[in-house]
Design a protein around this motif. Structure first.
Motif, PDB file in Angstrom:
ATOM      1  N   HIS A   1     -17.664 -21.783  16.576  1.00 33.68           N
ATOM      2  CA  HIS A   1     -17.001 -20.613  17.155  1.00 33.68           C
ATOM      3  C   HIS A   1     -17.102 -19.456  16.169  1.00 33.68           C
ATOM      4  O   HIS A   1     -16.825 -19.617  14.970  1.00 33.68           O
ATOM      5  CB  HIS A   1     -15.524 -20.904  17.438  1.00 33.68           C
ATOM      6  CG  HIS A   1     -15.303 -21.990  18.443  1.00 33.68           C
ATOM      7  ND1 HIS A   1     -15.208 -21.757  19.797  1.00 33.68           N
ATOM      8  CD2 HIS A   1     -15.178 -23.336  18.282  1.00 33.68           C
ATOM      9  CE1 HIS A   1     -15.028 -22.894  20.431  1.00 33.68           C
ATOM     10  NE2 HIS A   1     -14.995 -23.875  19.541  1.00 33.68           N
TER      11      HIS A   1
ATOM     12  N   ASP B   1     -13.534 -15.559  18.704  1.00 35.88           N
ATOM     13  CA  ASP B   1     -13.092 -16.291  19.895  1.00 35.88           C
ATOM     14  C   ASP B   1     -14.253 -16.670  20.809  1.00 35.88           C
ATOM     15  O   ASP B   1     -14.047 -17.080  21.948  1.00 35.88           O
ATOM     16  CB  ASP B   1     -12.067 -15.461  20.669  1.00 35.88           C
ATOM     17  CG  ASP B   1     -12.617 -14.102  21.089  1.00 35.88           C
ATOM     18  OD1 ASP B   1     -13.787 -13.810  20.755  1.00 35.88           O
ATOM     19  OD2 ASP B   1     -11.875 -13.333  21.721  1.00 35.88           O
TER      20      ASP B   1
ATOM     21  N   SER C   1     -17.647 -18.980  21.687  1.00 28.90           N
ATOM     22  CA  SER C   1     -18.270 -20.276  21.439  1.00 28.90           C
ATOM     23  C   SER C   1     -19.777 -20.108  21.334  1.00 28.90           C
ATOM     24  O   SER C   1     -20.381 -19.335  22.066  1.00 28.90           O
ATOM     25  CB  SER C   1     -17.938 -21.241  22.577  1.00 28.90           C
ATOM     26  OG  SER C   1     -18.698 -22.430  22.452  1.00 28.90           O
TER      27      SER C   1
END
Length: 532
Positions: free
Chosen positions: A334, A337, A339
């Protein structure tokens, strides 16, 4: 400031005749004077170190000595065994017994190690290359120098450190009288450095001379007989290594005293900007794992160092995080915030993560293009909304970056391949920073650059962390790793083998973890680990 006259060479060891001499060499590139009356001499059986900042003229001088710049392209005189030498090509220099190993390795990736070592001089059986004999002789050669490399492997499959060893063996095979090595240990692991230095000491006993260029001054002082320092294209000092110190060499190199080589300014870490959880990665979809269960996080304003021996997975880790290598078998990454479970370089940059590769010439630069072209390459779409580059807007945008990084180049139109290694590295850094990243991955960012350029890189790291960015620093140099990192993650065979904060990160503990010692068996400074 008045220019210093070239310093006279220090006395050679008794009984050693001058083998190679450069007398008042002047080399110009257009209106730029790269060498300004440089004098240098090399005795038989001597290891003579050549030191200086990037851009001081070291690489230009060895290109003159090695015939890459022919005799009519410079002023001054070269002498071999006291007689004038008029090299018109590299072949002429090699015929005189001078072999040069440049930082830009002259290897063919698609060919095997054996084929590269014997390229142009292959053993034959009649009109055909005797492949079996070539492999056998290559194996004997690598065994002689105690280097463990499969000579049947393609060179392109090797890391940069092992490629460097292949280039060195290729030169040693020619039984040259003079071996010129330009930053030969910059990409080598400690045990490989020990092997190389022992090889050079053995060659010295047999009367073979070496010109040794390195920014690792401790290494220079332990190996060399004499040291010559270049600054701004002039030879400013020549001294016996036994009378020299690192501080003295640095003062000659930069013309000033550097009091703090590692100017790390600690900041207060903020929120996590990079989180790596249980990462398993292989080189191929079904191949063995190269990274196993790797987990760590990096916070805003923090430098996390990645240590380990060559082959531990350091470069593979940052290359995978950036989406440029490997197949993820498990784990999550990550950035802030966002991925990155399907990593690609485009996705990594979009998330705010950039990579400065350890091999700037191979992965970081387009050497035939300009400084400006390279600086804007990562974000060229910004300046071409309709498919045509708005050059005026591009130049206005990158000029502050060029000036802020203090790139020593004529202007933005200068060819980046003509810059010194330290200035090329600044361009690579600029190309990454123009993206405006949150997370900066630095893989060996000071490899092959001089002391002054290193300090510039360290100050840049401080600036990044003061701006709230997260930095991951991969380094093979323990002092750099311990002084510039807030925390250090050590890898051993692809897994995390140690985690240390700045206070607990002693060289002994880092080396022990890198060698796979369990935490309860970390040796003390009085009882360091020994490689088996």
């Amino acid at each position: 400031m008045k220019a210093e006259p070239p310093a006279p060479p220090a006395a050679r060891a008794p009984g050693h005749a001058a083998l190679l001499r450069a007398d008042r060499i002047v080399k110009r590139f257009g209106g730029v004077v790269a060498l300004d009356g440089v004098s240098f001499d090399l005795a038989e059986g001597e290891i003579h170190a050549l030191c200086g900042e990037n851009g001081a003229g070291k690489s230009t001088l060895i290109k003159v000595l090695g015939g890459l710049y022919p005799v009519d392209s410079y002023e001054g005189t070269l002498l071999v065994d006291g007689a004038p030498a008029r090299f018109r090509s590299v072949r002429d220099a090699e015929a005189a017994g001078i072999a040069v190993i440049h930082q830009e390795l002259a290897l063919v990736d698609e060919m095997t190690v054996a084929e590269n070592v014997f390229l142009g001089d292959e053993p034959r059986r009649g009109p055909f290359v005797d492949a079996d004999r070539m492999v056998l002789e290559a194996e004997r050669l690598f065994a002689r120098f105690r280097i463990d490399i499969d000579v049947r492997s393609p060179v392109g499959a090797l890391g940069i450190g092992r490629r460097q060893l292949v280039e060195i063996v290729k030169a040693l095979r020619k039984s040259s009288r003079v071996l010129v090595l330009d930053e030969p240990t910059a990409a080598l692991a400690n045990h490989e450095i020990s092997v190389l230095l022992e090889i050079l000491r053995d060659l010295r006993k047999r009367g073979i001379a070496s010109i040794y260029i390195s920014h690792k001054l401790g290494e220079v002082l332990s190996l060399a007989d004499r040291v010559t320092v270049l600054r701004d294209g002039r030879s400013v000092a020549t001294m016996a290594a036994k009378d020299a110190t690192e501080d003295l060499i640095i003062r000659h190199m930069v013309g000033r005293e550097i009091r703090d080589l590692f100017p790390r300014r600690r900041s207060h870490p903020g929120a996590p900007l990079l989180r790596v959880e249980g990462l398993d990665v292989s080189a191929s979809p079904a191949g063995p794992l190269v990274l196993r269960g790797v987990s760590f996080e990096v916070r805003a304003g923090e430098v996390v160092g990645i240590g380990g021996l060559m082959g531990a997975g350091r470069t593979e880790l940052v290359m995978h995080l950036f989406g440029a290598w490997g197949f993820r078998r498990a784990g999550h990454v990550h950035v802030g915030d966002r991925s990155l479970d399907a990593p690609t370089p485009r996705a990594a940059m979009a998330a705010g993560m950039v990579l400065v590769s350890e091999d700037r010439k191979r992965f970081g630069l387009v050497l035939d293009r300009s400084v400006g072209f390279n600086l804007s390459l990562s974000v060229v779409g910004r300046y071409a909304p309709a498919g045509l580059i708005d050059e005026a807007r591009e130049q206005t945008s990158i000029r502050p970056l060029f000036d802020g990084l203090r790139v020593k180049a004529r202007d933005l139109e200068a060819r980046v391949g003509d810059l010194s290694g330290g200035n090329q590295q600044k361009v690579v850094l600029g190309k990454a920073l123009i993206v405006g990243p949150k997370v900066v991955l630095l893989d060996e960012p000071t490899r092959g650059i001089d002391v002054g350029a290193k300090v510039d890189v360290y100050e840049l790291v401080n600036r990044l962390t003061s701006e709230g960015k997260a930095v991951v620093l991969v380094s093979s140099e323990l002092p750099e790793l311990t002084h510039m990192s807030d925390r250090i993650i050590v890898l051993h065979e692809g897994a995390v083998s140690g985690v240390f904060d700045a206070a607990g990160a002693t060289p002994e503990r880092i080396l022990a973890a890198a060698m796979g010692y369990p935490a309860d068996r970390v040796p003390t400074a009085a009882h360091p680990p020994h490689a088996s």
